[in-house]
Write a protein that holds these residues in place. Structure first.
Motif, mmCIF file in Angstrom:
data_model
loop_
_atom_site.group_PDB
_atom_site.id
_atom_site.type_symbol
_atom_site.label_atom_id
_atom_site.label_comp_id
_atom_site.label_asym_id
_atom_site.label_seq_id
_atom_site.Cartn_x
_atom_site.Cartn_y
_atom_site.Cartn_z
ATOM 1 N N ASP A 203 34.236 48.595 43.231
ATOM 2 C CA ASP A 203 33.249 47.678 43.792
ATOM 3 C C ASP A 203 33.556 47.332 45.255
ATOM 4 O O ASP A 203 34.663 46.900 45.577
ATOM 5 N N GLU A 204 32.579 47.497 46.114
ATOM 6 C CA GLU A 204 32.765 47.247 47.546
ATOM 7 C C GLU A 204 33.130 45.807 47.867
ATOM 8 O O GLU A 204 33.874 45.547 48.802
ATOM 9 N N LYS A 205 32.614 44.880 47.118
ATOM 10 C CA LYS A 205 32.825 43.461 47.428
ATOM 11 C C LYS A 205 34.182 42.941 46.983
ATOM 12 O O LYS A 205 34.799 42.138 47.682
ATOM 13 N N ILE A 206 34.682 43.359 45.829
ATOM 14 C CA ILE A 206 35.907 42.742 45.311
ATOM 15 C C ILE A 206 37.083 43.686 45.075
ATOM 16 O O ILE A 206 38.194 43.216 44.829
ATOM 17 N N ALA A 207 36.883 44.971 45.156
ATOM 18 C CA ALA A 207 37.984 45.906 44.869
ATOM 19 C C ALA A 207 39.200 45.651 45.744
ATOM 20 O O ALA A 207 40.342 45.750 45.272
ATOM 21 N N SER A 208 38.993 45.323 46.998
ATOM 22 C CA SER A 208 40.125 45.164 47.926
ATOM 23 C C SER A 208 41.085 44.056 47.502
ATOM 24 O O SER A 208 42.275 44.125 47.806
ATOM 25 N N PHE A 209 40.587 43.045 46.805
ATOM 26 C CA PHE A 209 41.481 41.989 46.327
ATOM 27 C C PHE A 209 42.521 42.563 45.358
ATOM 28 O O PHE A 209 43.668 42.134 45.342
ATOM 29 N N PHE A 210 42.096 43.510 44.570
ATOM 30 C CA PHE A 210 42.967 44.098 43.558
ATOM 31 C C PHE A 210 43.817 45.239 44.120
ATOM 32 O O PHE A 210 45.004 45.339 43.834
ATOM 33 N N THR A 211 43.186 46.092 44.923
ATOM 34 C CA THR A 211 43.862 47.309 45.374
ATOM 35 C C THR A 211 44.668 47.109 46.655
ATOM 36 O O THR A 211 45.789 47.602 46.747
ATOM 37 N N ASP A 212 44.125 46.377 47.618
ATOM 38 C CA ASP A 212 44.763 46.254 48.927
ATOM 39 C C ASP A 212 45.619 45.000 49.077
ATOM 40 O O ASP A 212 46.679 45.045 49.687
ATOM 41 N N ILE A 213 45.149 43.900 48.536
ATOM 42 C CA ILE A 213 45.848 42.625 48.735
ATOM 43 C C ILE A 213 46.884 42.399 47.630
ATOM 44 O O ILE A 213 48.074 42.270 47.902
ATOM 45 N N ALA A 214 46.430 42.333 46.398
ATOM 46 C CA ALA A 214 47.352 42.084 45.280
ATOM 47 C C ALA A 214 48.153 43.337 44.916
ATOM 48 O O ALA A 214 49.224 43.222 44.319
ATOM 49 N N LYS A 215 47.617 44.497 45.272
ATOM 50 C CA LYS A 215 48.252 45.769 44.905
ATOM 51 C C LYS A 215 48.655 45.746 43.427
ATOM 52 O O LYS A 215 49.821 45.899 43.065
ATOM 53 N N VAL A 216 47.645 45.529 42.597
ATOM 54 C CA VAL A 216 47.839 45.332 41.162
ATOM 55 C C VAL A 216 48.535 46.530 40.527
ATOM 56 O O VAL A 216 48.152 47.678 40.748
ATOM 57 N N ASN A 217 49.547 46.240 39.756
ATOM 58 C CA ASN A 217 50.188 47.226 38.893
ATOM 59 C C ASN A 217 49.414 47.178 37.577
ATOM 60 O O ASN A 217 49.579 46.253 36.779
ATOM 61 N N TRP A 218 48.558 48.144 37.355
ATOM 62 C CA TRP A 218 47.648 48.113 36.214
ATOM 63 C C TRP A 218 48.380 48.183 34.878
ATOM 64 O O TRP A 218 47.917 47.619 33.890
ATOM 65 N N ASP A 219 49.531 48.837 34.847
ATOM 66 C CA ASP A 219 50.306 48.907 33.605
ATOM 67 C C ASP A 219 50.802 47.527 33.178
ATOM 68 O O ASP A 219 51.007 47.274 31.996
ATOM 69 N N GLU A 220 50.992 46.633 34.141
ATOM 70 C CA GLU A 220 51.390 45.262 33.838
ATOM 71 C C GLU A 220 50.178 44.345 33.681
ATOM 72 O O GLU A 220 50.156 43.476 32.812
ATOM 73 N N HIS A 221 49.206 44.534 34.555
ATOM 74 C CA HIS A 221 48.067 43.619 34.593
ATOM 75 C C HIS A 221 47.161 43.724 33.362
ATOM 76 O O HIS A 221 46.774 42.696 32.796
ATOM 77 N N LEU A 222 46.834 44.929 32.963
ATOM 78 C CA LEU A 222 45.886 45.092 31.854
ATOM 79 C C LEU A 222 46.377 44.451 30.554
ATOM 80 O O LEU A 222 45.600 43.709 29.929
ATOM 81 N N PRO A 223 47.618 44.651 30.138
ATOM 82 C CA PRO A 223 48.067 43.962 28.920
ATOM 83 C C PRO A 223 47.997 42.434 29.030
ATOM 84 O O PRO A 223 47.695 41.745 28.045
ATOM 85 N N LYS A 224 48.240 41.902 30.231
ATOM 86 C CA LYS A 224 48.095 40.451 30.428
ATOM 87 C C LYS A 224 46.648 40.028 30.209
ATOM 88 O O LYS A 224 46.376 38.980 29.619
ATOM 89 N N MET A 225 45.723 40.845 30.716
ATOM 90 C CA MET A 225 44.308 40.515 30.562
ATOM 91 C C MET A 225 43.859 40.650 29.114
ATOM 92 O O MET A 225 43.030 39.873 28.643
ATOM 93 N N TYR A 226 44.409 41.610 28.379
ATOM 94 C CA TYR A 226 44.094 41.717 26.948
ATOM 95 C C TYR A 226 44.515 40.430 26.248
ATOM 96 O O TYR A 226 43.755 39.859 25.461
#
Length: 126
Positions: A24-47
């Protein structure tokens, strides 16, 4: 349409949602560029977060506000960002699920978006 009833359903929902978010153009950068989310850690937290909210399973241990304030300090998380997050969440829920828990997932997300946007705005004023 399928009912939202299990942790596996939540995993499907969360995975589908974040696959939209990262494009998403509007919010992707918060996750990818700023927070640099580690998806292996983040997704289980969100579950666990959504499992706790929707099913009362207290599997989530964390502080959502505390995780978002440092991001807001780098780039302001404005109301329109939360609106877009909510729009993507709502679309994803409605595309995949129906029933009481699907409605609850949307309702809870609306409240989360309002509260987080409000708290971010107040924090920037202090």
């Amino acid at each position: 349409m399928k009912k939202l009833e299990t942790r596996e359903d939540i995993q499907q929902l969360v995975n589908s949602f974040y696959s939209k978010v990262i494009k998403d153009e509007k919010i992707a950068s918060f996750f990818t560029d700023i927070a640099k989310v580690n998806w292996d850690e983040h997704l289980p937290k969100m579950y666990s977060f959504w499992e706790s909210i929707l099913f009362g399973q207290m599997t989530y241990k964390g502080n959502p506000m505390g995780a978002h304030f440092p991001i807001d300090e780098i780039k302001a998380m404005e109301q329109d960002h939360f609106d877009r997050w909510l729009q993507l969440w709502t679309e994803t829920v409605e595309e995949n699920f129906s029933g009481e828990n699907a409605d609850l997932a949307i309702y809870k997300a609306q409240n989360i978006a309002k509260l987080m946007a409000f708290k971010m705005e107040i924090a920037r004023r202090l």
